[in-house]
Design an enzyme around this catalytic site. Structure first.
Site, short mmCIF file in Angstrom:
data_model
loop_
_atom_site.label_atom_id
_atom_site.label_comp_id
_atom_site.label_asym_id
_atom_site.label_seq_id
_atom_site.Cartn_x
_atom_site.Cartn_y
_atom_site.Cartn_z
N ASP A 6 3.98 -14.05 30.77
CA ASP A 6 5.51 -14.19 31.19
C ASP A 6 5.86 -13.14 32.01
OD1 ASP A 6 6.07 -16.21 29.37
OD2 ASP A 6 6.86 -15.22 27.77
N ARG A 50 -8.58 -18.72 68.30
CA ARG A 50 -9.14 -17.30 68.47
C ARG A 50 -8.94 -16.69 70.11
NH1 ARG A 50 -12.45 -15.35 64.52
NH2 ARG A 50 -13.36 -16.99 62.80
N VAL A 92 -8.83 -14.62 55.81
CA VAL A 92 -9.64 -14.25 54.53
C VAL A 92 -10.56 -13.21 54.59
CG1 VAL A 92 -9.68 -16.84 54.49
CG2 VAL A 92 -11.65 -15.83 55.34
N SER A 93 -10.75 -12.53 55.63
CA SER A 93 -11.67 -11.26 55.96
C SER A 93 -10.73 -9.93 55.25
CB SER A 93 -12.08 -11.14 57.12
OG SER A 93 -12.94 -12.45 57.52
N GLY A 141 -16.64 -12.68 55.84
CA GLY A 141 -15.84 -11.27 55.95
C GLY A 141 -16.19 -10.44 57.51
#
Length: 789
Positions: free
Chosen positions: A168, A474, A532-533, A577
């Site tokens: 909770d 990019r 994400v890296s 990464g």
């Protein structure tokens, strides 16, 4: 603190001769097992004896086989399991003095004077009472002849450290409790599934989620899925809410939406304390609007399933911190609870937290609802404000007219949560009176003129979508600065919000450098990190990294499970990464890896050989599986293939090897609840900053915006305990541009933790470990830090 000082400090915290008992009490929560595992392994690592107390306080009262010594192997394969392996039970006996006397006797017989309790506020309050009574209980035991005076003197003080395990998130003093993130995962999985069927039939769904006294799950899941209405106990709706809700649902449908989602906390009430149930809400919608409406009560599904990556890491960090806290306690140290504060583990006095939690309930009982929301903390308050801002559209007549145009674009690789950030930015911008423009395909689309106005309804349903709906590339702006300036002039763009990774950071710097040549670029610019890296300087966390971590963790679980029942096997897993080892390191901690090879921590053939020998030793015990993670750019010569072949050759006769490259699955999928909410809140904060900067930099006499100072081009990042706006110019010195990573990265401090839990001898940096802090209503961590959701 130097490495030498650090080692000396850590080694001074010996657990030799100490006994620690760990128990889980009250309701179960995903991640409790990860906490138990961390306590057991850290305890054994420092030389203490560690005991399991099965079935919570009931096991402590009953004694016998309920209190067993734990071994290193006894917590193997526990990390990924939901619930609590050592059992939990509500215990009436422990509430009675006689029960606590039996429990004290059982602990003293085994020499246990250190207790680690994982549970909710009731369990922790019980532990504190036990501690306060301890000397009196021992005196009674001496009087009854059950223990001698020597034992009473030897075990004269009971030390207690608590960790809050509760789905909770109803405990004051910590940003997140163990289990909350996993419960949100269960809720969001259900909501995402329901949305597809609701859309097909143009239905309204009423979802009831847990939270008898706390609306956190309801509020955050509503924020994460863009629900039309949410009902929580801390902030009951104003009288006449029924009509307002129906108007809102009807307006949503009239704008072309094919579904409505209403989320109700099980403890939802109106202003007069009358319960608002899911069936009441359903009947209301059917009677007043005639919409086809269904109710789904999630119930105990929310407690079940495997823990999320966040909960595993949180529980592992807290478990290790709890052992350190127990080693440092003295007879005068108050019982403490290990909490998450921003992005740090902290220690707080247990009873201060409990009293604050009880104040929330008292405020609700006395109908002081505004105060109840404040007592929950600024993070809860911000969730509520942000939800209201994004869910309820003001009429055009009530909107401020700013006459400013703001452009939003995604730059770099896609990251889950980008769409939630764009939705939030667009809606907050419109609420602030701006005209919002969406730029497709990053800077490439910008110079090509792929720019169009984006309205409130255009971003409906975006929170749960993975990838980038705007499109992202990019491409950097430097070669096309003239065309970008031209487009900014054409569309009269007064401010830029760039959501993306390292390319977005470089792009803002290039735009900043061109301000001297092109006045069109002298506008407020802010970057929100999304990759994400997690390699953007100036921020501990990036949108998308949590989703990628969950993808890695789930895959590693499945890969390890594939070897169950087979001979000894080691898996070599390659993660994404770039040069940043965040995913490999933190993913390794979440999945129980034996090693994680990264660029930031150079390794050689001796290290590889040492790891092989270490695994060979482990395989001689009952442990059958090994897991090695390797960051894709950790070393140009020691490739994944090389490591796989080395382990295969050196492990012959002991274990065999398999390898797996996870690839772009780490970038795909629906965003996790964390990324949806982090993206939503950080983008809302960025837009509010833009509004302030636009007003500050507007030149009345010239009728235009002109911003040319360093602080008009910022990155909004999570730093330890707060969200901070940092001029990108100032971040230049903190950046390794060759390898596209920050020079200092906070998560490197977690690597020794992973090694300790994998049975390696190492030094653990305790310089951040806590002095006892105090609970204050507006602590620094509450300053909209929200590292946790």
């Amino acid at each position: 603190m130097s490495q030498t000082d650090n080692k000396r400090f850590f080694e001074s915290l010996s657990g030799a001769g100490k006994a620690i008992a760990v128990l889980t009490s009250g309701g179960d929560a995903q991640g409790m097992n990860a906490a138990v595992r961390a306590v057991v392994r850290m305890g054994i690592y420092v030389g203490a004896k560690v005991y399991f107390v099965h079935e919570g306080y009931q096991g402590m009262v009953d004694g016998g086989d309920n209190i067993k010594e734990a071994t290193w192997e006894s917590v193997s394969s526990m990390l990924q399991m939901g619930g609590t392996v050592i059992g939990s039970a509500r215990c009436k006996d422990f509430r009675m003095h006689e029960g606590r006397l039996k429990a004290a006797h059982n602990l003293v017989q085994r020499g246990i004077t250190n207790l680690c309790v994982i549970g909710g506020d009731g369990s922790l309050t019980g532990a504190n009472l036990f501690r306060e009574e301890w000397s009196g209980l021992l005196a009674e035991l001496v009087e009854q002849g059950l223990i001698d005076e020597e034992a009473s003197q030897k075990y004269s003080a009971l030390h207690i450290v608590g960790m809050v395990g509760s789905i909770d998130n109803d405990f004051c003093g910590t940003d997140m409790t163990i289990g909350t993130d996993s419960a949100l995962h269960r809720i969001i999985e259900v909501v995402d599934a329901i949305m597809t069927t609701a859309q097909s039939h143009q239905r309204t769904f009423v979802l009831e989620v847990m939270g008898r006294h706390c609306g956190y799950l309801a509020l955050v899941s509503a924020l994460a899925c863009g629900a039309d209405w949410v009902l929580i106990p801390e902030m009951p709706p104003e009288d006449g809410w029924e009509e307002k809700m129906c108007q809102k649902l009807s307006a949503t449908r009239s704008r072309g939406s094919r579904l409505n989602i209403i989320i109700v906390a099980e403890g939802a009430i109106d202003r007069h304390g009358k319960a608002i149930t899911s069936s009441i809400v359903k009947d209301l919608v059917v009677q007043r609007l005639g919409f086809d409406t269904r109710v789904t009560i999630l119930g105990h599904v929310q407690r079940g399933g495997t823990p999320s990556a966040f909960d595993r890491i949180l529980a592992s960090r807290m478990g290790v911190e709890a052992v350190l806290a127990l080693l440092e306690t003295t007879a005068n140290t108050p019982a403490c609870v290990v909490s998450l504060c921003g992005n740090q583990s902290v220690r707080l006095p247990l009873m201060e937290c409990v009293q604050m939690t009880q104040q929330v309930q008292k405020a609700m009982d006395e109908k002081r609802f505004e105060e109840a929301v404040q007592l929950r903390g600024r993070s809860f308050e911000n969730n509520l404000k942000t939800y209201k801002l994004l869910a309820h559209r003001k009429p055009e007549s009530e909107l401020p007219q700013s006459n400013f145009n703001v452009a939003v674009l995604n730059v770099g690789a896609p990251a889950a949560g980008m769409n939630a950030a764009v939705r939030s930015a667009v809606r907050v911008g419109i609420s602030e009176g701006h005209k919002m423009f969406a730029v497709s395909d990053g800077f490439e689309g910008f110079y090509k003129g792929q720019i169009k106005e984006i309205k409130w309804a255009d971003v409906g349903g975006w929170t749960g979508q993975g990838g980038s709906l705007l499109g992202t590339k990019r491409t950097l702006p430097a070669k096309h600065i003239d065309k970008i300036a031209e487009q900014m002039r054409k569309y009269n763009i007064n401010a830029l919000l760039v959501i993306g990774g390292f390319e977005a950071f470089l792009g803002i710097m290039e735009l900043l450098a061109a301000r001297g040549t092109y006045e069109e670029l002298c506008v407020p610019m802010v970057m929100v990190p999304a990759t994400v890296s997690n390699n953007v300087p100036g921020s501990d966390l990036s949108i998308g990294a949590d989703t990628a971590l969950n993808a890695i963790t789930v895959t590693c679980d499945r890969i390890k499970q594939s070897a169950s029942g087979t001979k000894h096997r080691v898996f070599i897993i390659e993660t994404m990464g770039g040069y940043c080892g965040y995913l490999a390191s933190v993913g390794g901690l979440a999945s129980g890896a034996d090693a994680a090879y990264i660029f930031e921590e150079p390794f050689d053939i001796k290290d590889l050989q040492s790891n092989v020998e270490h695994l060979t030793e482990k395989m001689k015990t009952s442990i059958q599986r090994g897991l090695i993670l390797r960051n894709e750019n950790s070393n140009e010569n020691y490739t994944t293939d090389f490591i796989y072949q080395l382990y295969s050759e050196e492990g012959k006769g002991v274990f065999d090897c398999r390898k797996n490259v996870l690839g772009h699955m780490q970038q795909g999928g629906a965003p996790s609840p964390f990324d949806r909410n982090f993206g939503t809140k950080i983008a809302a904060k960025a837009m509010q900053w833009i509004s302030r900067k636009l007003n500050e930099s507007y030149r009345q006499d010239e009728g235009r915006v002109f911003a040319n100072t360093e602080d008009s081009a910022c990155l909004l990042g999570m730093r330890r305990r707060a969200l901070l706006f940092q001029p990108v110019v100032q971040l230049r010195d903190e950046t390794d541009f060759v390898h596209r990573i920050p020079k200092e990265q906070w998560w490197l401090k977690l690597r020794p933790l992973m090694k300790i839990l994998a049975k390696y001898k190492t030094s653990y940096d305790v310089s951040d470990s806590g002095q006892l802090e105090h609970v204050v209503l507006n602590r620094p961590k509450e300053s909209e830090a929200m590292a946790a959701i």
